[in-house]
Design an enzyme around this catalytic site. Sequence first.
Site, PDB file in Angstrom:
ATOM      1  N   HIS A 467       0.853  -1.069   0.185  1.00  0.00           N
ATOM      2  CA  HIS A 467      -0.248   0.218  -0.308  1.00  0.00           C
ATOM      3  C   HIS A 467       1.175   1.214   0.396  1.00  0.00           C
ATOM      4  O   HIS A 467       0.707   1.990  -0.769  1.00  0.00           O
ATOM      5  CB  HIS A 467      -1.086   0.153   1.373  1.00  0.00           C
ATOM      6  CG  HIS A 467      -2.018   1.061   1.580  1.00  0.00           C
ATOM      7  ND1 HIS A 467      -3.065   1.034   0.942  1.00  0.00           N
ATOM      8  CD2 HIS A 467      -0.947   1.992   1.794  1.00  0.00           C
ATOM      9  CE1 HIS A 467      -3.125   2.243   1.305  1.00  0.00           C
ATOM     10  NE2 HIS A 467      -3.183   2.867   1.572  1.00  0.00           N
ATOM     11  N   GLU A 468       1.817   1.251   0.893  1.00  0.00           N
ATOM     12  CA  GLU A 468       2.504   2.722   1.047  1.00  0.00           C
ATOM     13  C   GLU A 468       3.611   2.532   0.015  1.00  0.00           C
ATOM     14  O   GLU A 468       3.558   3.985  -0.619  1.00  0.00           O
ATOM     15  CB  GLU A 468       3.499   2.875   2.196  1.00  0.00           C
ATOM     16  CG  GLU A 468       2.648   2.995   3.585  1.00  0.00           C
ATOM     17  CD  GLU A 468       1.452   3.530   3.863  1.00  0.00           C
ATOM     18  OE1 GLU A 468       1.901   5.178   3.252  1.00  0.00           O
ATOM     19  OE2 GLU A 468       0.251   3.182   4.840  1.00  0.00           O
ATOM     20  N   HIS A 471       2.181   4.211  -2.781  1.00  0.00           N
ATOM     21  CA  HIS A 471       2.137   5.643  -2.477  1.00  0.00           C
ATOM     22  C   HIS A 471       3.247   6.172  -3.352  1.00  0.00           C
ATOM     23  O   HIS A 471       3.298   7.152  -4.820  1.00  0.00           O
ATOM     24  CB  HIS A 471       2.092   6.107  -1.349  1.00  0.00           C
ATOM     25  CG  HIS A 471       0.174   6.085  -0.511  1.00  0.00           C
ATOM     26  ND1 HIS A 471      -0.662   6.993  -1.209  1.00  0.00           N
ATOM     27  CD2 HIS A 471       0.030   5.745   0.418  1.00  0.00           C
ATOM     28  CE1 HIS A 471      -1.925   7.101  -0.499  1.00  0.00           C
ATOM     29  NE2 HIS A 471      -1.673   6.279   0.225  1.00  0.00           N
ATOM     30  N   HIS A 474       3.212   6.759  -6.752  1.00  0.00           N
ATOM     31  CA  HIS A 474       2.789   7.688  -7.402  1.00  0.00           C
ATOM     32  C   HIS A 474       3.739   9.019  -7.135  1.00  0.00           C
ATOM     33  O   HIS A 474       3.825   9.773  -7.854  1.00  0.00           O
ATOM     34  CB  HIS A 474       1.178   8.001  -6.350  1.00  0.00           C
ATOM     35  CG  HIS A 474       0.386   8.426  -6.977  1.00  0.00           C
ATOM     36  ND1 HIS A 474      -0.506   9.340  -5.884  1.00  0.00           N
ATOM     37  CD2 HIS A 474       0.646   9.893  -8.373  1.00  0.00           C
ATOM     38  CE1 HIS A 474      -1.139   9.914  -7.026  1.00  0.00           C
ATOM     39  NE2 HIS A 474      -0.681  10.112  -8.747  1.00  0.00           N
TER      40      HIS A 474
END
Length: 678
Positions: A467-468, A471, A474
Amino acid sequence: MNILNKPFDTEFHTAPFSKIENKHFLPAFEKAIEKAKKEIDEIANNPEKPSFKNTIEALDFSGEQLDRISSIFFNLNSAETNDDIQKIAQEVSPLLSEFSNDITLNETLFKRVKTVYNEKDSLDLSTEQKTLLDKKYKGFSRNGANLPEGKKQQLRDIDKALSKLKLTFGENVLAETNKFEMLITNEEDLSGLPEGAKEAAQQLAESKDKEGWLITLDYPSYIPFMTYADNRELRKKLAIASGAKAFHNDALDNQDNVLQIVKLRYQRAKLLGYKTHAHFVLEERMAKTPEKVNSFLNELLEKAKPAALNEFNELEAFAKGLDNIDQLQKWDGSYYAEKLKQKRFNLDDEKLKPYFKLENVIQGVFTISEKLYGLHFEEISTIDKYHEDVLTYKVTNDKGDLVSIFYADFFPRPGKRNGAWMTSYKPQYVKNDENSRPHISIVCNFTKPTKSKPSLLTFNEVTTLFHEFGHALHGMLANTTYPSISGTSVFWDFVELPSQVLENWCYEKEALELFATHYETGEVIPMDLIEKIKASSTFHEGMQTLRQISFGLLDMSWHATASPESITSVKAHELEAFENTKLYPDVAENCMSTAFSHIFQGGYSSGYYSYKWAEVLDADAFEFFQEKGIFNIEVATKFKEHVLSQGGTEDPMILYKRFRGQEPKPDALLKRAGLIEK
């Protein structure tokens, strides 16, 4: 000269952490604010006619040194804080708030921005430039530039007070987390706890010169105990301590801070002409209005509640049959859910953990990023770091060009807040024809290696890392001109799409076989375990969905109410907000709001719903990958070009449709969650 006030003479211009001392921060901030003020004055008083370049663009590139110092300081305040840093934060936050208001309430500057904004249709601007112009104009108008003078001062006072209250809120939560310790001296009280968790608890006790086993509220200590410990009384003690953070009517109590923050946010919104804080926030989100958010959450609630009630009743009957428990309590949920899960799927985290050695999972997420986006990660020791646990990497593309510098910080320690997050030490932007690459960081709190075992992750920790890292991608793959719309600078209910979509690879055989190998034998995770992971992925999805909806509704109840001044009891207000999503009996000593850092310290106020909102996007997006193949280069390239690299250059729905070819449908999420038939 202060090291923070000059260009960093380091490889890749990374932060020189080892040379920065706490005493440098306050004078560095003061000097950088002074420098940024001069830059603003030059833009505001430029004798030339206002243009996009000399006003809007100049504004976006101003204050670069101040932004850099801020990112270093506030990231340390989250990941490696101490009393000195917290004291400096209390002094610095009002200065930054005041400076921010000096910009947005500068009439001369706003006149120039307004002039360019009013001429926008006649200017030959790119899509990104139009977005930046719109963002800058709204940055002024939404922060009081159109207010009369007296009300501008009122806004300044509110912002200054809010900046301090939010800091105090976070400091109290961290202090409460660090304060609680449960020392166990009788080994029988550890019955059920896995060997790895016992060893970690013993090592923690040793590190504090104590005999026995130490359990704390840090997640790697708290979660295993709540999931496996047979001693119900000790689980109760731990659960109540966790749920009572900053709710003790003492010096670390956050009840008044919550009420003050909520009231000030409401007053601020009213001052700016909005009905509530939520109306103000959501104007700049995909959801647009509180009505739409509540409607979205309640629609999901309608689908999830019957499933959640069935799951809860089944769990209660299971606990009754196993241990004659008449009333399931909050400290029973994880424990009996794990036992039921093991019975149903013959799967428990202890069977999975040997296949998820931290180093292998890191390598796995790197390999997946290479296959999808052509990224290469090289660990380098020449980059300065703020703690010895931090890992540092140079990220390049297939041509060998620098894409990003990447920091990873995985283990808990006293100066680090709980949870997991991605952040940046330097944004990406293009200036003087040079594409200046970003410095990205992820921070987690995973189980540390012990004397006998490496760091072995639970499956939940594996998905957290992915999940991290989503990010982080991105941020790393950002490719825009202007820093304020680069990387994760997107609408808040779009920011979770890249992170949540990457979690999907954790459930796929093709991806798991790349990194899930037994830390002792090197054996690839067996197919039957992969099938069990897939089958169990919707286990208690109804209850999980209900939990997330309850947090979203609590957030909206604080921020979309038209009369927060009338709220006198934090606990009573919270109980009312949870009424439709309640499964377990209430615990009188507990209160969630007093430690709900996402909305009272972080940036999620009126935005917690975005986790579920982004799940709709991510399920729909991953369905596209599944249709073509999870490593399909064509789909990955589309996602990279239309979503990951674009930052906030356009409305997110336009970007999403460009990638997907259509608007997202919630059916993909409901099917994945097992809430409707596939």
